[in-house]
Design a protein around this motif. Structure first.
Motif, short mmCIF file in Angstrom:
data_model
loop_
_atom_site.label_atom_id
_atom_site.label_comp_id
_atom_site.label_asym_id
_atom_site.label_seq_id
_atom_site.Cartn_x
_atom_site.Cartn_y
_atom_site.Cartn_z
N SER A 382 16.69 -14.72 -23.76
CA SER A 382 17.34 -15.19 -22.53
C SER A 382 18.04 -14.05 -21.81
CB SER A 382 18.35 -16.29 -22.86
OG SER A 382 19.07 -16.67 -21.71
N LEU A 383 17.79 -13.94 -20.49
CA LEU A 383 18.47 -12.93 -19.70
C LEU A 383 19.96 -13.21 -19.58
CD1 LEU A 383 15.84 -12.36 -16.87
CD2 LEU A 383 16.46 -10.77 -18.68
N ALA A 384 20.37 -14.43 -19.91
CA ALA A 384 21.80 -14.77 -19.90
C ALA A 384 22.49 -14.26 -21.16
CB ALA A 384 21.98 -16.28 -19.79
N GLY A 385 21.71 -13.77 -22.12
CA GLY A 385 22.27 -13.20 -23.34
C GLY A 385 22.47 -14.22 -24.43
N GLY A 386 22.61 -13.72 -25.67
CA GLY A 386 22.97 -14.57 -26.79
C GLY A 386 21.83 -15.17 -27.57
N SER A 387 20.60 -15.10 -27.09
CA SER A 387 19.48 -15.70 -27.83
C SER A 387 18.23 -14.88 -27.65
CB SER A 387 19.23 -17.15 -27.37
OG SER A 387 18.79 -17.17 -26.03
N GLY A 388 17.41 -14.85 -28.71
CA GLY A 388 16.15 -14.11 -28.68
C GLY A 388 15.65 -13.89 -30.09
N THR A 389 14.34 -13.70 -30.23
CA THR A 389 13.74 -13.47 -31.55
C THR A 389 12.80 -12.28 -31.49
OG1 THR A 389 11.87 -14.97 -31.15
CG2 THR A 389 13.86 -15.93 -32.13
N ILE A 390 12.69 -11.57 -32.59
CA ILE A 390 11.81 -10.41 -32.67
C ILE A 390 10.35 -10.85 -32.65
CG2 ILE A 390 11.14 -8.44 -34.06
CD1 ILE A 390 13.92 -8.22 -32.79
N ILE A 391 10.00 -11.86 -33.44
CA ILE A 391 8.62 -12.32 -33.50
C ILE A 391 8.18 -12.86 -32.15
CG2 ILE A 391 9.34 -14.60 -34.34
CD1 ILE A 391 6.03 -12.75 -35.14
N GLY A 392 9.10 -13.50 -31.42
CA GLY A 392 8.78 -14.00 -30.09
C GLY A 392 8.46 -12.87 -29.14
N ALA A 393 9.23 -11.79 -29.19
CA ALA A 393 8.98 -10.64 -28.33
C ALA A 393 7.64 -9.99 -28.64
CB ALA A 393 10.10 -9.63 -28.47
N MET A 394 7.28 -9.91 -29.92
CA MET A 394 6.01 -9.30 -30.30
C MET A 394 4.84 -10.18 -29.85
SD MET A 394 6.97 -7.68 -34.04
CE MET A 394 5.65 -6.45 -34.02
N LEU A 395 4.99 -11.49 -29.94
CA LEU A 395 3.96 -12.38 -29.40
C LEU A 395 3.88 -12.26 -27.89
CD1 LEU A 395 4.41 -15.63 -31.54
CD2 LEU A 395 2.45 -14.07 -31.55
N GLY A 396 5.04 -12.09 -27.25
CA GLY A 396 5.04 -11.88 -25.81
C GLY A 396 4.30 -10.61 -25.42
N ALA A 397 4.47 -9.55 -26.22
CA ALA A 397 3.74 -8.30 -25.97
C ALA A 397 2.24 -8.52 -26.11
CB ALA A 397 4.21 -7.23 -26.94
N LEU A 398 1.84 -9.31 -27.11
CA LEU A 398 0.42 -9.61 -27.30
C LEU A 398 -0.13 -10.38 -26.11
CD1 LEU A 398 -2.12 -9.62 -29.06
CD2 LEU A 398 -1.23 -11.65 -30.22
N LEU A 399 0.67 -11.32 -25.60
CA LEU A 399 0.22 -12.11 -24.45
C LEU A 399 0.06 -11.22 -23.22
CD1 LEU A 399 1.44 -15.64 -23.53
CD2 LEU A 399 1.20 -13.93 -21.75
N MET A 400 1.03 -10.35 -22.95
CA MET A 400 0.95 -9.47 -21.79
C MET A 400 -0.23 -8.51 -21.90
SD MET A 400 3.28 -10.40 -19.74
CE MET A 400 3.06 -9.05 -18.60
N GLN A 401 -0.44 -7.96 -23.09
CA GLN A 401 -1.54 -7.03 -23.28
C GLN A 401 -2.88 -7.75 -23.21
OE1 GLN A 401 -0.58 -3.65 -23.61
NE2 GLN A 401 -2.69 -3.48 -22.93
N SER A 402 -2.91 -9.01 -23.63
CA SER A 402 -4.14 -9.81 -23.52
C SER A 402 -4.52 -9.99 -22.06
CB SER A 402 -3.95 -11.18 -24.18
OG SER A 402 -3.71 -11.05 -25.56
N LEU A 403 -3.54 -10.24 -21.22
CA LEU A 403 -3.81 -10.38 -19.79
C LEU A 403 -4.38 -9.09 -19.22
CD1 LEU A 403 -0.68 -12.37 -18.53
CD2 LEU A 403 -3.05 -13.18 -18.60
N GLN A 404 -3.76 -7.96 -19.58
CA GLN A 404 -4.25 -6.68 -19.07
C GLN A 404 -5.65 -6.37 -19.58
OE1 GLN A 404 -1.55 -3.30 -19.46
NE2 GLN A 404 -1.10 -3.65 -17.31
N SER A 405 -5.87 -6.57 -20.87
CA SER A 405 -7.18 -6.30 -21.44
C SER A 405 -8.25 -7.19 -20.81
CB SER A 405 -7.14 -6.52 -22.96
OG SER A 405 -8.42 -6.34 -23.53
N GLY A 406 -7.91 -8.46 -20.64
CA GLY A 406 -8.85 -9.39 -20.03
C GLY A 406 -9.18 -9.02 -18.60
#
Length: 439
Positions: A382-406
Motif C-alpha cells: 500500500s502506498l499509504a504505508g504499513g502493509s505489503g508482502t515480499i512474495i506479493g512483490a515478486m509475483l508483481g514483478a513476474l506479472l509486469m515482466q510477463s506483459l513486457q515479454s508478451g
C-alpha cells in the motif's frame, strides 16, 4: 471460564456455517484473497498472450527466459516493499542500477586487471567486483537515507534528484563507453547454458524446497499449538503443502524441458569427447543462477520482514510514524537502514543485468524504477504505508515482466509498451485505494 470458551467456539461454528463453500475454504486455508486475485490475473494474462502469440508464450524456452528477465526486477521489488511500507518512495533505483553496473564493469575490465595486475579468469575477480558494487549501493543508500531521515527532505525529491544524478554518473564513469567483455565467472550470474545448474541439481533443489515447505507447515502448526492459536484443518495444511510442492515441481520440469542450443551442444560434445546420437544430444538448462539468487533474496527478505525486530519496526513506522517514535523506535536510523538495503539489492540486480548483457552500459536499468514500483504496488504494497508482502512483490514483478515479454512476442512497439506499463501502474494504485476503502 469454560462457559465463555464454549460459547465462543459455538459462535465461531455458527459464523462458519453461514459462509458458502468458497468462504469456508478460504477461511480454513487462510489464503489471501488479494494474492489469489493476482495469481488469477497472471494466469489469465498468460493464457491471453499464449493465444495471441500463436502458442509461443507458454513454451519452456519463453518461460525460462521470462524467469531470468524477472529476477533483477523481483530482487529490487523486495527492497521497494520496505521503502513503500515506510511511506517513502525510491525513484533512483534504475539510475543507481546503471552506475553500479558501470562500477562493477570498470572494476573487472580495467582496475583489477590493468592496475592491480590480477590475471584474467582469476576466481576472485567476480567476488571483488560484486563486493564493490554492493558497497557502492550501501553507501549511496545510506547517503540518500540520511538526507531523507535526518535532513527531512521528502524521499520523492531526494530520489528524483538521484534519478538524474546517478544516470549522469553512469555516463561519466567511462564517458559513455560500453565496458565489455566481463569476467567469465561473473557472467554466470546472467543465466544462459553455463549460468544454470542443470537437470540433476534442479531436481535436487526441488526436493529440498518441497521438504522445506513440509517442515515449515509442521513447525507452523507446532507454534500455533504452543501459543494456543486456532489450528487450520489437516486437509487445509495438506492442500497448501501439495499446491506449493506442485508449483515447485512444475517450475523445475519446465526449466528442465528447455535444452541447450544445438550449436552450444555440438561444441560441448567436441570439447568433452561425447558422441552425439542420431536424434541429437539433449542437455537441459535447469534452473538459472539468477533465478536462484532471486529466490534466495526473497527468502531472506521474507525472514527479515516477518521474523526480525527490524522488520516489525518497519511496519510499525509505516502504520503510524508518530506512535512508533513515541514507543522509542529510532525511526530515522531505521529509515537509513531501509535505503541501505535498497541500495544493496540494486547492486545485486545490476550484477545480474550486466552479466546477462556481458557488458556494462550507461543505459542499464533505464525505466526499471517504474517496473519495480509497479511490481510492489501490484503485489499488495500500500502506498499509504504499513502493509505489503515480499512474495506479493515478486509475483508483481513476474506479472509486469510477463506483459513486457508478451508485448515483445506480439511485435508491439516500445512506446506502446511504456503506455501499457504506465496504465498498469495507475490501475494498480487505484485498486489499492479501492481495497483500503473497503477494508
Amino acid at each position: 471460564m469454560a462457559d465463555t470458551t464454549t460459547s465462543s467456539a459455538s459462535a465461531e461454528v455458527a459464523r462458519a456455517s453461514e459462509l458458502g463453500p468458497v468462504g469456508r475454504f478460504l477461511k480454513a486455508t487462510e489464503l489471501d484473497t488479494r494474492m489469489l486475485g493476482m495469481v488469477a490475473a497472471l494466469i489469465l494474462i498468460w493464457m491471453l498472450l499464449h493465444g495471441l502469440s500463436g502458442g509461443l508464450f507458454l513454451t519452456p524456452r519463453n518461460l525460462w527466459n521470462l524467469s531470468v528477465q524477472t529476477s533483477s526486477v523481483a530482487i529490487m521489488a523486495t527492497g521497494m516493499v520496505l521503502v513503500i511500507v515506510m511511506r517513502h518512495i525510491d525513484l533512483s533505483v534504475g539510475s543507481l542500477e546503471g552506475v553500479i553496473g558501470m562500477v562493477m564493469g570498470v572494476m573487472q575490465v580495467h582496475i583489477l586487471i590493468r592496475v592491480f595486475g590480477i590475471q584474467t579468469g582469476d576466481p576472485w575477480i567476480w567476488v571483488i567486483a560484486l563486493a564493490c558494487g554492493v558497497a557502492a549501493g550501501l553507501i549511496v543508500g545510506a547517503f540518500q537515507g540520511f538526507i531523507i531521515a535526518y535532513m527531512e527532505v521528502p524521499s520523492f525529491i531526494v530520489t528524483l534528484g538521484g534519478l538524474l544524478v546517478w544516470r549522469g554518473a553512469a555516463w561519466w564513469v567511462t564517458s559513455g563507453q560500453t565496458v565489455a567483455p566481463l569476467d567469465a565467472t561473473f557472467q554466470l550470474m546472467g543465466g544462459g547454458p553455463r549460468g544454470s545448474i542443470g537437470a540433476t541439481w534442479s531436481w535436487v533443489a526441488a526436493a529440498v524446497a518441497c521438504l522445506a515447505v513440509v517442515l515449515m507447515l509442521i513447525n507452523g502448526r507446532a507454534q500455533r499449538k504452543r501459543f494456543k492459536f486456532p489450528l487450520r484443518p489437516v486437509w487445509a495444511e495438506t492442500f497448501i503443502g501439495a499446491v506449493n510442492c506442485a508449483v515447485i515441481v512444475g517450475a523445475v520440469w519446465i526449466a528442465n524441458s528447455y535444452p541447450w542450443p544445438v550449436g552450444i551442444v555440438r561444441r560441448y560434445a567436441e570439447q568433452n569427447g561425447i558422441e552425439i546420437p542420431e536424434g541429437g544430444l539433449f542437455i537441459a538448462h535447469g534452473i538459472a543462477i539468477p533465478v536462484l539468487m532471486a529466490v534466495a533474496v526473497g527468502i531472506v527478505m521474507t525472514f527479515v520482514t516477518n521474523r526480525t525486530r527490524f522488520g516489525r519496526y518497519v511496519f510499525a513506522i509505516g502504520g503510524n510514524p508518530e506512535a512508533a517514535n513515541l514507543a522509542g523506535i529510532n525511526t530515522r536510523w531505521v529509515t537509513v537502514k531501509v535505503f541501505m538495503i535498497m541500495g544493496a539489492l540494486v547492486a545485486v540486480s545490476a550484477a545480474i543485468s550486466s552479466a546477462r548483457l556481458n557488458a556494462s552500459t550507461n543505459a542499464l536499468g533505464t525505466l526499471d524504477e517504474l517496473l519495480v514500483i509497479a511490481a510492489a504496488v501490484i503485489g499488495g504494497t500500500s502506498l499509504a504505508g504499513g502493509s505489503g508482502t515480499i512474495i506479493g512483490a515478486m509475483l508483481g514483478a513476474l506479472l509486469m515482466q510477463s506483459l513486457q515479454s508478451g508485448m515483445v512476442l506480439l511485435g508491439i512497439d516500445s512506446p506502446l509498451q511504456s503506455i501499457v506499463v504506465g496504465a498498469v501502474l495507475v490501475i494498480a494504485v487505484w485498486l489499492d485505494t479501492v481495497y483500503r476503502k473497503r477494508v
